[in-house]
Design a protein around this motif. Structure first.
Motif: not given
Length: 397
Positions: A367-389
């Motif tokens: 679920i966490y992976s799915q939500m990361i993918e959804l939010i990255n697509q929406t926000f245009g980010t590459n957040f991956y759980g710990g840090d992000y850029y």
């Protein structure tokens, strides 16, 4: 001259007679006074005896009255109000009806409580169970199915918001409880199984004192509700005093047996504390369940206790850091339980905040992976759980 002598003689005789009369009168008066004194003394003695009898009777009556009050009330359970709002209410009519196998005298919420409690018993109690096994079954069911009320308004038809979390009717209907709700519901279910229970309390907390076998034990399901790890299950008085306080003025029975004390019976001798991290890691990594370990470190040892406490503190730091999702949402609690001069128990409780009635079946990593993918697509980010850029190649930040 002879007449004068005669008159003088008569005068002397008269004076002598008068003196004799006066003397006799004085004697009589003295006798009367003594008699009066004796009578008065007798009256005083009689009055004193009567007074003493009255005082003695008053004392005896007062002692009898106090004894009757102690016998009738003693340590107040039903009617006592915890936290200035949660009243401990009797459910004797319900348990008596269940034991008699006749609920015809019940109505309204009492009848509903009877039916809901009967369903719990039918679900978890099996033929041939001992009283201890029945107690464990009820404890397990309550820890799994009743959650701790966090103070929000719980709506249960027919009762107030306080009764919704403090009475068996409200608790079995809404499945949330404060300490009084846990204590009264456990008492009801155990009484229906013909097992004696007292409710122990102070101004802000309540729990149960249950009779199993030939002894009494403290049970605080409220404190164990989030873990179900038996940390507060079947404690002795001395064990309970480590986290509970009460003053029953000697009315409640003494709890001093370890025969059915879970922590004592399941404690493992701990000679090498360096084995603890591996044990915790195996139970915690990628698993969403609560665990409890009980260790016997022997005589009280400040150094060992400090080592275990610091070890738990560091593990909690790892859990909170979020560095590895497989170890997140967890916490280690330590509890030191002095038993006697040769026995000190240390309880380690692993709490996983994502566990619960349905939490253990949830694949949080997926679920966490799915939500990361959804939010990255929406926000245009590459957040991956710990840090992000930020992905500047897309021109967005």
């Amino acid at each position: 001259m002879s007449e004068i002598m005669k008159e003088s003689a008569n005068t002397s005789v008269n004076e002598a007679g008068a003196k004799k009369k006066n003397k006799n009168g004085a004697i009589i008066a003295l006798i009367v006074c003594v008699a009066c004194l004796l009578v008065m003394n007798g009256c005083l003695i009689a009055f004193s005896v009567i007074s003493n009898q009255k005082v003695s009777k008053f004392i005896d009556d007062e002692r009898e009255r106090q004894a009757k009050e102690l016998e009738g009330e003693g340590y107040i359970e039903d009617g006592y109000v915890v936290g200035d709002q949660y009243e401990i209410k009797s459910t004797k009519a319900i348990s008596d009806a269940y034991i008699a196998g006749d609920s015809s005298s019940l109505s309204g919420n009492d009848l509903s409580t009877y039916e809901m409690a009967s369903a719990v018993i039918d679900e978890v109690i099996k033929d041939g169970m001992s009283d201890y096994e029945k107690e464990v079954a009820i404890y397990d069911w309550m820890c799994k199915n009743i959650s701790t009320s966090e103070g929000g308004a719980i709506v249960v038809p027919g009762v107030s918001s306080t009764e919704a979390v403090s009475t068996p009717y409200g608790v079995l209907t809404g499945k949330q409880a404060v300490c009084v709700g846990y204590a009264t519901t456990f008492r009801l279910l155990m009484n229906m199984l013909d097992i004696d229970v007292h409710i122990v309390h102070n101004d802000y907390h309540s729990w149960d004192l249950v009779h199993i076998g030939d002894s009494w034990y403290h049970v605080d399901i409220y404190s164990d509700s989030s873990t179900g790890n038996y940390a507060n299950f079947n404690m002795t008085d001395s064990m309970a005093r480590n986290g509970h306080e009460w003053n029953d003025e000697g009315y409640l029975p003494i709890a001093d047996s370890y025969e059915y004390c879970y922590a004592y019976q399941n404690a493992v001798a701990l000679d090498d504390i360096t084995t603890i991290p591996a044990t915790v890691y195996e139970a915690a990594y990628g698993v969403h369940e609560n665990h409890a370990w009980y260790y016997n470190i022997g005589a009280y040892d400040d150094t060992k206790i400090a080592e275990i406490s610091i070890m738990a503190e560091i593990m909690n730091g790892v859990f909170e850091s979020g560095e590895d999702i497989n170890l997140s949402n967890k916490n280690i609690e330590t509890n030191v339980i002095p038993v006697d001069e040769n026995t000190t128990l240390v309880a380690l409780n692993l709490i996983d905040y994502s566990s619960g009635e349905s939490g253990g079946d949830v694949d949080r990593e997926a679920i966490y992976s799915q939500m990361i993918e959804l939010i990255n697509q929406t926000f245009g980010t590459n957040f991956y759980g710990g840090d992000y850029y930020y992905d500047y190649s897309e021109g967005r930040g």
